[in-house]
Design an enzyme around this catalytic site. Sequence first.
Site, PDB file in Angstrom:
ATOM      1  N   LYS A 112      48.499   7.228  31.584  1.00  0.00           N
ATOM      2  CA  LYS A 112      47.449   6.352  31.042  1.00  0.00           C
ATOM      3  C   LYS A 112      47.373   6.611  29.534  1.00  0.00           C
ATOM      4  O   LYS A 112      47.023   7.705  29.108  1.00  0.00           O
ATOM      5  CB  LYS A 112      46.103   6.679  31.715  1.00  0.00           C
ATOM      6  CG  LYS A 112      44.883   6.036  31.027  1.00  0.00           C
ATOM      7  CD  LYS A 112      43.563   6.371  31.737  1.00  0.00           C
ATOM      8  CE  LYS A 112      42.361   5.843  30.963  1.00  0.00           C
ATOM      9  NZ  LYS A 112      41.060   6.182  31.576  1.00  0.00           N
ATOM     10  N   ASP A 117      38.983   4.188  24.357  1.00  0.00           N
ATOM     11  CA  ASP A 117      38.233   3.595  25.462  1.00  0.00           C
ATOM     12  C   ASP A 117      36.761   3.482  25.067  1.00  0.00           C
ATOM     13  O   ASP A 117      35.992   4.438  25.189  1.00  0.00           O
ATOM     14  CB  ASP A 117      38.389   4.472  26.723  1.00  0.00           C
ATOM     15  CG  ASP A 117      37.621   3.897  27.910  1.00  0.00           C
ATOM     16  OD1 ASP A 117      37.204   2.720  27.842  1.00  0.00           O
ATOM     17  OD2 ASP A 117      37.454   4.638  28.910  1.00  0.00           O
ATOM     18  N   LYS A 126      30.299   1.945  26.734  1.00  0.00           N
ATOM     19  CA  LYS A 126      29.824   3.319  26.918  1.00  0.00           C
ATOM     20  C   LYS A 126      28.626   3.567  26.011  1.00  0.00           C
ATOM     21  O   LYS A 126      28.611   3.065  24.889  1.00  0.00           O
ATOM     22  CB  LYS A 126      30.930   4.304  26.525  1.00  0.00           C
ATOM     23  CG  LYS A 126      32.060   4.422  27.516  1.00  0.00           C
ATOM     24  CD  LYS A 126      33.040   5.505  27.102  1.00  0.00           C
ATOM     25  CE  LYS A 126      34.245   5.547  28.018  1.00  0.00           C
ATOM     26  NZ  LYS A 126      33.961   6.040  29.379  1.00  0.00           N
ATOM     27  N   ASP A 164      34.763  -0.417  32.196  1.00  0.00           N
ATOM     28  CA  ASP A 164      35.027   0.965  31.788  1.00  0.00           C
ATOM     29  C   ASP A 164      35.937   1.684  32.790  1.00  0.00           C
ATOM     30  O   ASP A 164      36.426   2.773  32.519  1.00  0.00           O
ATOM     31  CB  ASP A 164      33.691   1.706  31.618  1.00  0.00           C
ATOM     32  CG  ASP A 164      33.834   2.980  30.804  1.00  0.00           C
ATOM     33  OD1 ASP A 164      34.901   3.161  30.178  1.00  0.00           O
ATOM     34  OD2 ASP A 164      32.886   3.787  30.795  1.00  0.00           O
ATOM     35  N   GLU A 216      38.933   1.109  33.371  1.00  0.00           N
ATOM     36  CA  GLU A 216      40.088   0.370  32.867  1.00  0.00           C
ATOM     37  C   GLU A 216      41.412   1.106  33.068  1.00  0.00           C
ATOM     38  O   GLU A 216      42.458   0.472  33.196  1.00  0.00           O
ATOM     39  CB  GLU A 216      39.902   0.069  31.365  1.00  0.00           C
ATOM     40  CG  GLU A 216      40.297   1.186  30.386  1.00  0.00           C
ATOM     41  CD  GLU A 216      39.544   2.486  30.585  1.00  0.00           C
ATOM     42  OE1 GLU A 216      38.411   2.448  31.101  1.00  0.00           O
ATOM     43  OE2 GLU A 216      40.082   3.556  30.249  1.00  0.00           O
ATOM     44  N   ARG A 272      42.620   2.712  35.583  1.00  0.00           N
ATOM     45  CA  ARG A 272      43.257   2.398  36.867  1.00  0.00           C
ATOM     46  C   ARG A 272      43.891   1.012  36.835  1.00  0.00           C
ATOM     47  O   ARG A 272      44.871   0.758  37.534  1.00  0.00           O
ATOM     48  CB  ARG A 272      42.229   2.539  38.002  1.00  0.00           C
ATOM     49  CG  ARG A 272      41.046   1.629  37.877  1.00  0.00           C
ATOM     50  CD  ARG A 272      39.881   2.028  38.777  1.00  0.00           C
ATOM     51  NE  ARG A 272      39.109   3.154  38.253  1.00  0.00           N
ATOM     52  CZ  ARG A 272      38.057   3.690  38.877  1.00  0.00           C
ATOM     53  NH1 ARG A 272      37.657   3.213  40.037  1.00  0.00           N
ATOM     54  NH2 ARG A 272      37.411   4.700  38.341  1.00  0.00           N
TER      55      ARG A 272
END
Length: 466
Positions: A230, A235, A242, A312, A314, A316
């Site tokens: 990943k 993020d 977040k 969030d 994301e 996966r």
Amino acid sequence: MNLNLTTKKIDTNVEIVLVKNKKIKENKEMLKSLNFKGADEECILLPELKKLYVGCENDDHDSIRIAVATAVKKINSTNFTSAYIKVKSNLSSYVDGFELGNYTFTKYKSAKDESVEKNIYIEVSKIDKNTQKEFEESVAICNSVNMVRDFVNTTPEDFYPTIMAQNAVNIAKENNLECKILDEDYLVENNMGSMLAVGRASRHRSKLIHLTYKPSGKVKAKKKMVLVGKGLTYDSGGLSLKPGDYMVNMKSDKGGGCAVLGILNAISALNLPIEVHGIVGAVENMIGGDAYKPDDVLTARNGKTIEVKNTDAEGRLVLADCLCYAQDEIKDIDYIFDYATLTGACVVGVGQYTNGIMGNNTKLQNEIVQSALNSGELAATLPFNRYLKKTLKSEIADMSNIASTRYGGAITAGMFLDNFIEEENKDKWIHLDIAGPAFVESAWGYNPAGASGAGVRLTLEFMKSL
Ligand code: BES
Ligand code: ZN
Ligand code: ZN
């Protein structure tokens, strides 16, 4: 810092002496009067005697690494130019302590580092082929760990998908690896709607990186291994934004992808008889008018549909398509591992220093835990179960990207990924949630504050054991 092997005592500014199991063997009275007890991370410098005494609570590998790192930090605080240490066994742990303990990240400090270059002499009983090999391999692995630390610590402004891809190209050039960089056109053509959606609101285009190592010369590959990472260069959470204090340090969300790059960087130095593929989804998860949304339904490369309930979750989504790509492109896989700073829940569950190990093959998971412990990393297994699996159901799509329960978040994320593992690879797959150890705010043992390079040493240890 230069590490040198020697077979005789060298006169240097200081000799490092590890005091193991709290048993002080020399200068007892003086060390006692200075209240030196020999605990972990305790050290005392006696310049007139040219000795640096360091506590080493046990004789195990990690105690040695911590003690040596403690010594390095002390020496770095002086203007000494040389140091000496005598080593009877566990040479690689001493090398780890020096190389990993010496790491600092100063890229963004305005003051230039003016410290003098230091020569470290390690005395061993003999320098034969095995000693030389152990030494060189340890140095190579540590260099890769430190490279990963540099990558992960670098800001999202300086390290975005294109830069990650450029670094992969450089690693490939230096190590004679094959390298493919695939862009968003490729993702569109190959129906990788899950990965594509995550990067849509970013000004940086997503990249799919594929590095391949094949053993050189006459060496035949005995196993085929695929590593998927990943690589979220940032993020923000996306539209499910977040909160401010949870967003800090999310530059570390590329930790899994960087670990994969680090492993591929070290592998040719180890000359292992394995074919290794490193696949990284390099993407930035941002907000904006074109952002993917909660309520969207995405279609992954294998045709499965995913209802987005939280942008969030994301990582996966990126991994889903990367795992499909890996299994479409590479056949007869022996092992397929993925590395991801996937869930806060994993950090809550096992603590910030431990990797979470998941999958369908209990034996393989236990082997990974053992490799981790042998290499100096920490790992614990988190078992899947049928009840948690049901919480990923969606009313309108094949699955939801988050679970309907707030418990067991590391496991449900792992079980989401299981939907993208083909039947023939179920037992070959391991998911590593490295969200804790990939980046820890304060220093721990021989790891600095910030990125630790999690995943690299445990994987190389596993590869060596094959
Ligand atoms: N990158 C985070 C996970 C993370 C959290 C890594 C803390 C390192 C430290 C991931 O993309 C994420 O945000 N996961 C969510 C999942 C949730 C929405 C189901 C989380 O863990 O809260
Ligand atoms: Zn996230
Ligand atoms: Zn993330």
